[in-house]
Design an enzyme around this catalytic site. Structure first.
Site, PDB file in Angstrom:
ATOM      1  N   TYR A 152     101.504  23.059  42.565  1.00 18.04           N
ATOM      2  CA  TYR A 152     101.130  22.291  41.390  1.00 18.04           C
ATOM      3  C   TYR A 152     102.681  21.334  40.974  1.00 18.04           C
ATOM      4  CZ  TYR A 152      96.845  23.227  39.482  1.00 18.04           C
ATOM      5  OH  TYR A 152      95.391  23.452  39.658  1.00 18.04           O
TER       6      TYR A 152
ATOM      7  N   ASP B 226      87.873  29.680  38.377  1.00 15.25           N
ATOM      8  CA  ASP B 226      86.415  28.865  38.104  1.00 15.25           C
ATOM      9  C   ASP B 226      85.208  29.511  38.498  1.00 15.25           C
ATOM     10  OD1 ASP B 226      87.868  26.843  36.472  1.00 15.25           O
ATOM     11  OD2 ASP B 226      86.623  25.376  37.262  1.00 15.25           O
TER      12      ASP B 226
ATOM     13  N   ASP C 122      93.512  28.789  40.522  1.00 17.69           N
ATOM     14  CA  ASP C 122      92.638  27.690  39.787  1.00 17.69           C
ATOM     15  C   ASP C 122      91.189  27.612  40.189  1.00 17.69           C
ATOM     16  OD1 ASP C 122      92.117  25.405  38.124  1.00 17.69           O
ATOM     17  OD2 ASP C 122      92.310  24.183  39.780  1.00 17.69           O
TER      18      ASP C 122
ATOM     19  N   LYS D 285      96.605  32.385  52.249  1.00 16.70           N
ATOM     20  CA  LYS D 285      96.103  32.002  53.268  1.00 16.70           C
ATOM     21  C   LYS D 285      97.067  32.234  54.603  1.00 16.70           C
ATOM     22  CE  LYS D 285      92.937  29.237  55.611  1.00 16.70           C
ATOM     23  NZ  LYS D 285      91.607  29.977  55.929  1.00 16.70           N
TER      24      LYS D 285
ATOM     25  N   ASP E 133      89.555  32.010  51.904  1.00 11.87           N
ATOM     26  CA  ASP E 133      88.222  31.485  52.136  1.00 11.87           C
ATOM     27  C   ASP E 133      87.274  32.875  52.126  1.00 11.87           C
ATOM     28  OD1 ASP E 133      89.543  32.348  54.340  1.00 11.87           O
ATOM     29  OD2 ASP E 133      88.815  30.939  55.851  1.00 11.87           O
TER      30      ASP E 133
END
Ligand code: IPM
Ligand code: MG
Length: 360
Positions: A141, A252, A248, A192, A224
């Protein structure tokens, strides 16, 4: 001593849901003698319209002076075509980074009354209580360089950078372990590391921090797989700690396990537990101004404010209890509506929480 709270209603449904949260805060303040002192300013698109920038210097200064910040939501199609550097979201990112609000707590808690509102089977989600700890001021970000450029062959290219320093990882991992210690004592670090260098360092540093928390069970998961496990068997998780972008996305996803993103509050804290409190959802421009948005995530964000910034656990508990009672009464906004319940608007939902809180 009074508690100075800066209120930033923002855009879209922001002003509507914040108005209800402020009503609840006022009642809690009176009932528990909190002595809150509110002041208002603009952030995001509203700030762009008023000041020509999504976060004015004077607003940032007010935010620095405040003991806590209550935020609605920012963004909307009205500002889609302006200079990307002035988009409403940039104001949100700037206030997070300038106040060093690196520790983002996003609880995904299923109220038993809403088990039917989830798109997943009730037995998969019933009793769900997860906390996502998202790193909020680093990673992709904010990483530099980021650029859009023209290649020699005339093709457009753009790239972002994903940096994490050891100290940034250590401080967010510490929040994760501290939270796990207060809860189910299980921490899952999501990365990851099979691909990204930043994730490899992340994993290494999390392992180092773990040495100070022998009582917390640490696991690692690739992002994942974590996305898959969150819908397959979400109750395996207690606390998840992860980077800015993975957090983020996963927050959600986790929100929908609880029925609606309209239920999820969040806290963004700095090292002194000074915080900004906002619902996890966005500004929902499609329903703005209609008085139908769910104010509960913002009301629950007030509860988090009282708990984390002001150590007023009794008042925080009371707000959560009032929300639970209102759900027991069968009141539902459209996003969590179910058979046999009564659909209400934003204001009626806020009024019901206020009434329940007064009667506690
Ligand atoms: C969130 C939002 C923000 C983010 C946007 C509005 C910049 O999606 O708080 O999760 O990506 O952090
Ligand atoms: Mg988001």
């Amino acid at each position: 001593m009074s508690k100075k709270i800066l209120v930033l209603p923002g855009d879209g449904i922001g002003p509507e849901i914040v108005a209800e949260a402020v009503k609840v805060l006022d009642v809690a303040s009176e009932k528990y003698g909190l002595g809150v002192e509110l002041s208002y300013d603009d952030l995001g698109g509203a700030a762009y319209d008023r000041y020509g920038t999504p976060l004015a210097d004077e607003t940032l200064e007010r935010a620095r002076q405040a003991d806590a910040i209550l935020l609605g939501a920012v963004g909307g199609p009205k500002w889609d075509t302006i200079d990307p550097a002035l988009r409403p979201e940039r104001g949100l990112l700037k206030i997070r980074s300038q106040l060093e609000l690196f520790g983002n707590l996003r609880p995904a808690l299923l109220y038993p009354q809403l088990a039917e509102a989830s798109t997943l089977k009730p037995e998969v989600v019933s009793g769900l209580d997860i906390l996502i700890v998202r790193e909020l001021t680093g990673g992709i970000y904010f990483g530099q360089p980021r650029e859009r450029r023209m290649l020699d062959n005339g093709e457009r290219q753009a790239y972002d950078t994903l940096p994490y320093s050891e100290s940034e990882i250590r401080r967010i991992a510490t929040v994760g372990f501290d939270m796990a210690r207060l809860r189910g004592k299980k921490l899952c670090s999501v990365d990851k590391a099979n691909v990204l260098a930043s994730s490899q360092l992340w994993r290494e540093v999390v392992e180092e921090v773990a040495k100070d928390y022998p009582d917390v069970e640490l696991s690692h998961m690739y992002v994942d797989n974590a996305a898959m496990q969150l819908v397959r068997a979400p109750k395996q998780f207690d606390v998840i700690v992860t980077d800015n972008m993975f957090g983020d996305i996963l927050s959600d996803q986790a929100s929908m396990l609880t029925g609606s993103i309209g239920m999820l509050p969040s806290a963004s804290l700095n090292v002194q537990n000074k915080g900004m409190y906002e619902p996890c959802h966005g500004s929902a421009p499609d329903i703005a101004g209609q008085g139908i948005a769910n104010p509960l995530a913002t009301i629950l964000s007030v509860s988090m404010m009282l708990r984390y910034s002001f150590a007023e656990a009794a008042a925080a508990d009371a707000i959560e209890q009032a929300v639970s009672q209102v759900l027991d009464q069968g009141l539902r906004t459209g996003d969590i509506m179910a058979a046999g319940c009564r659909q209400v608007g934003t204001r009626e939902m806020g009024d019901a929480v206020v009434a329940a809180l007064k009667n506690l």
